[in-house]
Design an enzyme around this catalytic site. Structure first.
Site, PDB file in Angstrom:
ATOM      1  N   GLU A 196     -27.994  10.296  23.236  1.00  0.00           N
ATOM      2  CA  GLU A 196     -28.774  10.485  24.452  1.00  0.00           C
ATOM      3  C   GLU A 196     -28.998   9.117  25.107  1.00  0.00           C
ATOM      4  O   GLU A 196     -28.885   8.081  24.442  1.00  0.00           O
ATOM      5  CB  GLU A 196     -30.111  11.151  24.132  1.00  0.00           C
ATOM      6  N   GLY A 240     -28.935   5.813  21.827  1.00  0.00           N
ATOM      7  CA  GLY A 240     -27.816   5.053  21.285  1.00  0.00           C
ATOM      8  C   GLY A 240     -27.501   5.476  19.863  1.00  0.00           C
ATOM      9  O   GLY A 240     -27.311   6.655  19.575  1.00  0.00           O
ATOM     10  N   SER A 282     -37.054  12.993  13.000  1.00  0.00           N
ATOM     11  CA  SER A 282     -35.692  13.400  12.647  1.00  0.00           C
ATOM     12  C   SER A 282     -35.669  14.676  11.815  1.00  0.00           C
ATOM     13  O   SER A 282     -34.678  15.412  11.831  1.00  0.00           O
ATOM     14  CB  SER A 282     -34.984  12.272  11.887  1.00  0.00           C
ATOM     15  N   ARG A 302      10.786 -14.986  22.658  1.00  0.00           N
ATOM     16  CA  ARG A 302      10.186 -15.978  23.539  1.00  0.00           C
ATOM     17  C   ARG A 302      10.601 -17.378  23.092  1.00  0.00           C
ATOM     18  O   ARG A 302      10.374 -17.770  21.933  1.00  0.00           O
ATOM     19  CB  ARG A 302       8.654 -15.855  23.508  1.00  0.00           C
ATOM     20  N   THR A 337     -21.535   6.778   0.956  1.00  0.00           N
ATOM     21  CA  THR A 337     -22.010   6.166   2.197  1.00  0.00           C
ATOM     22  C   THR A 337     -21.627   4.696   2.284  1.00  0.00           C
ATOM     23  O   THR A 337     -21.234   4.196   3.345  1.00  0.00           O
ATOM     24  CB  THR A 337     -23.532   6.313   2.314  1.00  0.00           C
ATOM     25  N   ILE A 376      -0.609 -14.914  20.925  1.00  0.00           N
ATOM     26  CA  ILE A 376       0.815 -15.220  20.766  1.00  0.00           C
ATOM     27  C   ILE A 376       1.562 -14.999  22.076  1.00  0.00           C
ATOM     28  O   ILE A 376       2.486 -15.739  22.415  1.00  0.00           O
ATOM     29  CB  ILE A 376       1.416 -14.369  19.620  1.00  0.00           C
ATOM     30  N   GLY A 384      -0.237 -16.599  28.245  1.00  0.00           N
ATOM     31  CA  GLY A 384      -0.722 -16.090  29.526  1.00  0.00           C
ATOM     32  C   GLY A 384      -0.285 -14.676  29.809  1.00  0.00           C
ATOM     33  O   GLY A 384      -1.011 -13.899  30.459  1.00  0.00           O
ATOM     34  N   GLU A 405     -19.402   5.889  16.984  1.00  0.00           N
ATOM     35  CA  GLU A 405     -19.704   6.489  15.679  1.00  0.00           C
ATOM     36  C   GLU A 405     -20.445   5.534  14.754  1.00  0.00           C
ATOM     37  O   GLU A 405     -20.160   5.442  13.558  1.00  0.00           O
ATOM     38  CB  GLU A 405     -18.417   7.006  15.013  1.00  0.00           C
ATOM     39  N   GLY A 406     -21.389   4.817  15.302  1.00  0.00           N
ATOM     40  CA  GLY A 406     -22.166   3.859  14.532  1.00  0.00           C
ATOM     41  C   GLY A 406     -21.602   2.469  14.675  1.00  0.00           C
ATOM     42  O   GLY A 406     -20.522   2.173  14.149  1.00  0.00           O
TER      43      GLY A 406
END
Length: 381
Positions: free
Chosen positions: A127, A131, A178, A268, A313, A337, A340, A363-364
């Protein structure tokens, strides 16, 4: 470069199928989709039609019933082509997971079939004021006879604009914090459901992300998942199971960045030789490969634990935090690498960096993961 070598034949075949399809159907157009911030839903559905609908729904409820490790490899492969597209694909069943954990058999059978038949199901937790604090829920659900009346707003809803179903956290008893949060299934077509603006994001721009407003939405009491007040506990259990595959797309992004950096270092030229001959570039590539292999190993370990019914967890948070931060560093080194050109939108590294940035946030966030890890180590959780 090294590839993960412990995939089964079936897993290798699925990964090859994903790469073959997306190389043809997505890669040529992804820059345009990214620029426009749209997801090609027809392409998503055609990929799903190859056997990927409801891949994490058990077979007894109508799904494909793939194990977490296999799903991890599939998501890595999809994100190799585009992380936002993978987000859309992966979130098809996100709202289903609380049902599997705490729902009734009737809910599992009914909604499992809907997912297998092509429904998309979003999870609505965040919400505007909360957060990462999922327990700070202002959305309210009030019992009225055989129904609940739900009012509130959600933000950062993945697949919010394409979902057919939503699982929503709402407080049925605000005085309990909660412990007063409950979970509800809401149909997209229910009166009072309003999908808000699509977020104009920095990265994963092909992932549909919206607000969701709920204006006195009436849902049957049978749409309650589990008992009243158990929603927050169910969400925490769900996250412990989803973090391994949730961060799996990051591996695909990092692998793409490393592959591009290796190819570029071979072609390169600088001072009359390929830059890959320079020790400074070789060391960067070596560091990137080491980090990627560590990420692959940690993710595979975490996924294997979940497949064996072990929901740790500490392992989940360590995996989420380490992989998301290592992947961003790999992409930044690949960009370095390129020099520019790595900062130019004409080259792919700029997009990969933008996409990689999200994994340590959603997701945290990494800060939340470190909080969980630290509190667990000192015995406060």
């Amino acid at each position: 470069m090294s590839r993960y070598q412990l995939m089964t034949k079936d897993q290798r075949d699925l990964v090859a199928l994903v790469h073959q399809f997306l190389k043809k159907e997505l890669d040529p157009y992804i820059a345009e989709y990214d620029e426009q911030g749209v997801c090609p839903m027809e392409t998503v559905r055609r990929l799903m039609d190859l056997g990927f609908w409801a891949i994490d729904v058990p077979e007894q409820y109508g799904g494909a019933g793939l194990d977490v490790t296999t799903i991890m490899h599939v998501r890595e492969a999809i994100a190799y082509h585009d992380a936002g597209f993978c987000n859309t694909f992966s979130a098809q069943t996100f709202g289903w997971k609380p049902v599997l954990l705490a729902g009734t058999e009737e809910q599992k059978m009914h909604y499992g079939r809907r997912l297998a038949e092509g429904a998309f199901w979003s999870m609505c937790i965040t919400e505007p004021q909360s957060g990462s604090d999922a327990g700070n829920c202002k959305t309210r659900a009030v019992r009225d006879g055989d129904e609940y009346v739900i009012t509130g707003s959600k933000c950062f809803v993945t697949n919010g604009g394409v979902a057919d179903l939503y699982t929503v956290t709402a407080s049925t008893d605000p005085s309990r914090g909660s412990r007063g949060i409950s979970l509800f299934i809401i149909d997209r077509n229910a009166p009072g459901v309003h999908v808000g603006k699509h977020e104009n994001k920095m990265g994963i721009r092909t992932s549909n992300t919206t607000d969701l407003a709920l204006d006195e939405v009436r849902v049957p009491a049978s749409n309650l998942i589990g008992a009243e007040g158990t929603g927050f506990k169910t969400i925490m259990k769900m996250l412990a199971r989803t973090r391994p595959t949730g961060v799996a797309p990051a591996i695909g992004v990092a692998q793409r960045a490393l592959d591009l950096a290796i190819d570029y270092s071979r072609t390169r030229l600088s001072f009359g030789q390929p830059i890959g001959n320079l020790e400074g570039i070789q060391f960067k590539l070596a560091d990137m490969e080491m980090k990627l292999q560590c990420c692959q190993s940690q993710l595979a370990y975490a996924a294997s634990l979940v497949d064996q019914g072990i929901y740790d967890t500490l392992v989940g948070s360590c995996t989420k935090c380490f992989v998301s931060e290592a992947v961003l560093d790999i992409c930044l080194q690949a960009q370095q690498i390129y020099g520019g050109y790595g900062y130019s939108r004409e080259y792919p590294l700029e997009k990969l960096v933008r996409d990689a940035r999200i994994f340590s946030i959603y997701e945290g966030s990494s800060e939340i993961q470190r909080y969980i890890i630290g509190k667990t180590l000192v015995g406060k959780i």
